[in-house]
Design a protein around this motif. Sequence first.
Motif, mmCIF file in Angstrom:
data_model
loop_
_atom_site.group_PDB
_atom_site.id
_atom_site.type_symbol
_atom_site.label_atom_id
_atom_site.label_comp_id
_atom_site.label_asym_id
_atom_site.label_seq_id
_atom_site.Cartn_x
_atom_site.Cartn_y
_atom_site.Cartn_z
ATOM 1 N N GLN A 58 -5.854 -4.043 7.963
ATOM 2 C CA GLN A 58 -4.908 -3.134 7.330
ATOM 3 C C GLN A 58 -4.308 -3.860 6.131
ATOM 4 N N VAL A 59 -3.918 -3.089 5.109
ATOM 5 C CA VAL A 59 -3.355 -3.743 3.927
ATOM 6 C C VAL A 59 -2.268 -2.901 3.295
ATOM 7 N N THR A 60 -1.212 -3.536 2.809
ATOM 8 C CA THR A 60 -0.170 -2.867 2.036
ATOM 9 C C THR A 60 -0.234 -3.410 0.624
ATOM 10 N N GLY A 61 -0.010 -2.533 -0.357
ATOM 11 C CA GLY A 61 -0.025 -2.944 -1.750
ATOM 12 C C GLY A 61 -1.379 -2.872 -2.403
ATOM 13 N N ALA A 62 -2.414 -2.518 -1.688
ATOM 14 C CA ALA A 62 -3.769 -2.397 -2.229
ATOM 15 C C ALA A 62 -4.449 -1.206 -1.576
ATOM 16 N N GLU A 63 -5.556 -0.795 -2.173
ATOM 17 C CA GLU A 63 -6.330 0.320 -1.642
ATOM 18 C C GLU A 63 -7.493 -0.210 -0.816
ATOM 19 N N VAL A 64 -8.048 0.684 0.019
ATOM 20 C CA VAL A 64 -9.148 0.290 0.895
ATOM 21 C C VAL A 64 -10.354 -0.188 0.098
ATOM 22 N N ASP A 65 -10.629 0.478 -1.041
ATOM 23 C CA ASP A 65 -11.814 0.117 -1.814
ATOM 24 C C ASP A 65 -11.561 -1.032 -2.788
ATOM 25 N N GLU A 66 -10.423 -1.720 -2.671
ATOM 26 C CA GLU A 66 -10.134 -2.873 -3.517
ATOM 27 C C GLU A 66 -10.364 -4.201 -2.795
ATOM 28 N N VAL A 67 -10.916 -4.141 -1.582
ATOM 29 C CA VAL A 67 -11.197 -5.330 -0.790
ATOM 30 C C VAL A 67 -12.698 -5.426 -0.564
ATOM 31 N N THR A 91 0.049 -6.406 -5.206
ATOM 32 C CA THR A 91 0.646 -7.420 -4.330
ATOM 33 C C THR A 91 1.017 -6.785 -2.993
ATOM 34 N N GLY A 92 0.744 -7.479 -1.927
ATOM 35 C CA GLY A 92 1.063 -6.940 -0.609
ATOM 36 C C GLY A 92 0.750 -7.942 0.485
ATOM 37 N N ARG A 93 0.299 -7.424 1.613
ATOM 38 C CA ARG A 93 0.009 -8.259 2.779
ATOM 39 C C ARG A 93 -1.152 -7.639 3.541
#
Length: 277
Positions: free
Chosen positions: A82-91, A145-147
């Motif tokens: 899971q990620v905050t501050g970014a989109e799913v397709d940015e990883v 930026t996120g976590r």
Amino acid sequence: MTLREEMIAVRHRVALVTTVLAVALAALALPGRAGAAEPGFKVTITELPASFGAGADARTLTVVASTDRVRCRKVRWSLVMQVTGAEVDEVDVRRVEETGEFPVRVQTDDDVARITDEQLDPGELCRGRTVTARYEIGFDDDAGTGRVIFQPQAFDAAGTLLQEASGQSSVVGEDPQATESPTDSPTPSPSSSSEESDDAEYGDPGTDPTTEPEPAKSRDAIGAVPASSDGGAPSLLGPGLIVGAVLVFLGVALLLRLRMRNRDSRHGARTSFYPTR
């Protein structure tokens, strides 16, 4: 039926209801099968970067499974992110082995992604022998930026969850408010400078939290986010079992006591029917 017999029957019913309630309470206190793991297995994150940088080189996440069981098992790895501050397709995530990239299938649900091995791990999990999974993870240049939180899980060939672990890292990315240049006026006012500094510290308040991320563009392009800490919610198993055991003990003791009284009352009735001469 005499009054005393009626009272005894009522006591029997009360004891039976108490016992049933105690057993039901003890059963409800047990954890559900969905969140259970097999005893004797352990999953450990041995390599986890403290942070990921947007546009930086991919970094490695390493997970190791071990056991004290005698019987060996094959393992299938699955990684939940899971990620905050970014989109799913940015990883970008690649599951790698010594022989190269390992085939996986990707499932996404809003800002959560699950990456599961299509094949069983080449190694075999035995006592004194571990199985390792490695993931190469990177973020796109425009990631925010996120976590990010990682939850690796080890399953056996039958799909039974053996054990899982969790860990989290920060993501250092681009801040749209900090990089955007004003177009209306060349010189920002003091109030706008203050608002931009607040946005840089706490994130962009204008972002719509209900906007859903775009679907993953490929099986290797996925997004992830923050996770809960390693500790879970406090378990009610201990208190529930104690209360259930006490209620069961009281119910059984009451049943035995009532049975003895009922036996004594019947015996007394027979002797009183035949008076002594």
